[in-house]
Design a protein around this motif. Structure first.
Motif: not given
Length: 444
Positions: A272-289
């Motif tokens: 599950d590590a990569f899916e968890t990482c994906k979710q964290k990166v999605e939050k950073i993307k939302e932050f940048c937007l």
């Protein structure tokens, strides 16, 4: 999941052997105790029957392929092997190899087709920079319909350096319809197989695919994979290792092999590590937007910022990040690329957010637009690469034929292809991206 290579080398190190074998450092340099050669029991990468064969079977199970193999010389070796397999496939059908490709191909592809003297036809795109591609199944089918001779294979880079993803599944169906192989440089996407939605090219229908394990998996630099789809393995399975020998060192790194072996276990135990990482990166993307940044690409574990739209050249924002000891993967005047993995900590994310939030948005910088690179071919890639050449200023290059490729890595994507005649548009693009000199075929 077992780790046969790592276990063997660990046992060997712990036995405190007297080393009358290569390498000459004899394990006396710090960190080299596990750097060995093909001693008894260590197997041989290109004739694997023991621990390496067992480890590669573990890899195949993880990627659900009939067979996948290791490279200790990066995806460069895997890409050259892919090209050679495409050549062998064409020759088996009594045809001259022809590859249809997008122009954002890595330089290793150019060197491979140059060495093997393969004909390449390029897909010219209207809305893509030299680093990216926007090809879809409609463009591919239109191109195939228009070609007098169908290519042996379509060669794509996906994800590309900026994180753009192509509709591989739809493109694969078009290729199957026309009897064309689909080969994918998936250097930046080895992890795509381990997301909840499996986006790996092999899973989506590609016939053959290279992965740079070290780019997105916890593997030492130089660790890579070559995967073959179950439809294509009937042709490739007995040929892959033989072909790899042609391009590879006869002394593969056991340190890299150990890390590839360890990575199998890491993935198996951390599904599950990569899916968890994906979710964290999605939050950073939302932050940048939320800050007002424009993001480029859809790759799950990569963030590409369009810095110009935020009022900066990427070089400026890189300097701000460096002051906080944050080092990025790639940048040019326009874009800044950040790559993430499950081994990035929550503190890493917080530090990045802190720096970005302190960058005040400014008026957008307007950047020049360039015509698509569509140059006249005067020589084959092979002829140009091995011609007598001279280094000249780009300002003096109009009308000259590019010989060897002088692009740094990253991104190692050439603007002009060997054998093409340089025009004013190409000169403008090269100068914009900081290329001031180029190698051209010497006039007789």
């Amino acid at each position: 999941m077992n780790t046969p290579i790592l276990d063997f080398v660990n046992r060997y190190k712990q036995s405190n052997p007297i080393r009358f074998h290569m390498p000459a450092h004899k394990g006396e340099i710090q960190g080299t105790q596990m750097d060995i050669t093909e001693i008894d029991g260590a197997d041989s990468l290109f004739d694997a029957k023991g621990i390496i064969d067992q480890s590669e079977k573990n890899l195949s199970a993880l990627y659900n392929t009939n067979f996948s193999v290791y490279s200790t010389e990066g995806s460069t070796l895997a890409i050259k092997t892919m090209i050679a397999l495409i050549c062998a496939y064409a020759n088996d059908k009594g045809q001259r190899p022809l590859i249809l490709a997008t122009r954002n191909a890595h330089s290793s592809f150019l060197y491979g087709v140059g060495l093997l003297d393969v004909d390449v036809e390029w897909i010219i795109e209207q809305n893509a920079c030299f680093l990216c591609s926007k090809v879809d199944e409609i463009i591919v089918e239109k191109k195939l319909k228009a070609m007098q001779v169908l290519p042996t294979a379509l060669y794509l880079t996906c994800p590309d350096y900026l994180g753009n993803m192509l509709p591989i599944e739809k493109i694969a169906k078009v290729c199957q319809k026309y009897g064309v192989l689909l080969a994918v440089d998936n250097a930046h996407g080895a992890y795509l197989n381990f997301l909840k939605e499996n986006l790996h090219p092999i899973n989506l229908g590609a016939d053959i695919c290279s992965d740079s394990a070290h780019k997105t998996l916890p593997t030492l630099t130089g660790g890579a994979y070559l995967h073959v789809n179950k439809r294509f393995d009937y042709f490739c399975k007995d040929k892959v290792k033989k072909i790899m020998k042609v391009f590879a060192s006869t002394s593969p790194s056991y340190l890299i092999l150990c890390s590839l072996d360890w990575t199998n276990r890491y993935i198996y135990e951390n599904k599950d590590a990569f899916e968890t990482c994906k979710q964290k990166v999605e939050k950073i993307k939302e932050f940048c937007l939320g800050l007002g940044f424009e993001l480029i690409g859809q790759e799950p574990l990569k963030i590409t910022l369009n810095c110009n739209s935020y009022g900066y050249f990427a070089t400026e924002i890189v300097q701000m990040l460096r002051k906080e000891n944050i080092v990025v993967e790639y940048y040019d005047k326009n874009y800044l690329v950040l790559m993430f993995s499950p081994l990035n900590t929550d503190k890493d994310y917080q530090r990045l957010k802190s720096v970005l939030s302190n960058i005040e948005k400014r008026e957008m910088i307007t950047i020049p637009t360039f015509n698509p690179i569509n140059l006249e071919r005067k020589m084959s890639i092979k002829q140009a690469l091995f011609s007598s050449e001279e280094l000249i200023d780009v300002d003096n290059a109009e009308g000259r034929i590019l010989s060897s490729i002088n692009v740094s890595c990253p991104p190692a994507v050439p603007i002009v292809i060997s054998g093409e005649q340089i025009d004013k548009n190409a000169i403008s693009v090269m100068k914009y991206y900081g290329v001031e000199k180029c190698f051209v075929v010497k006039n007789k």
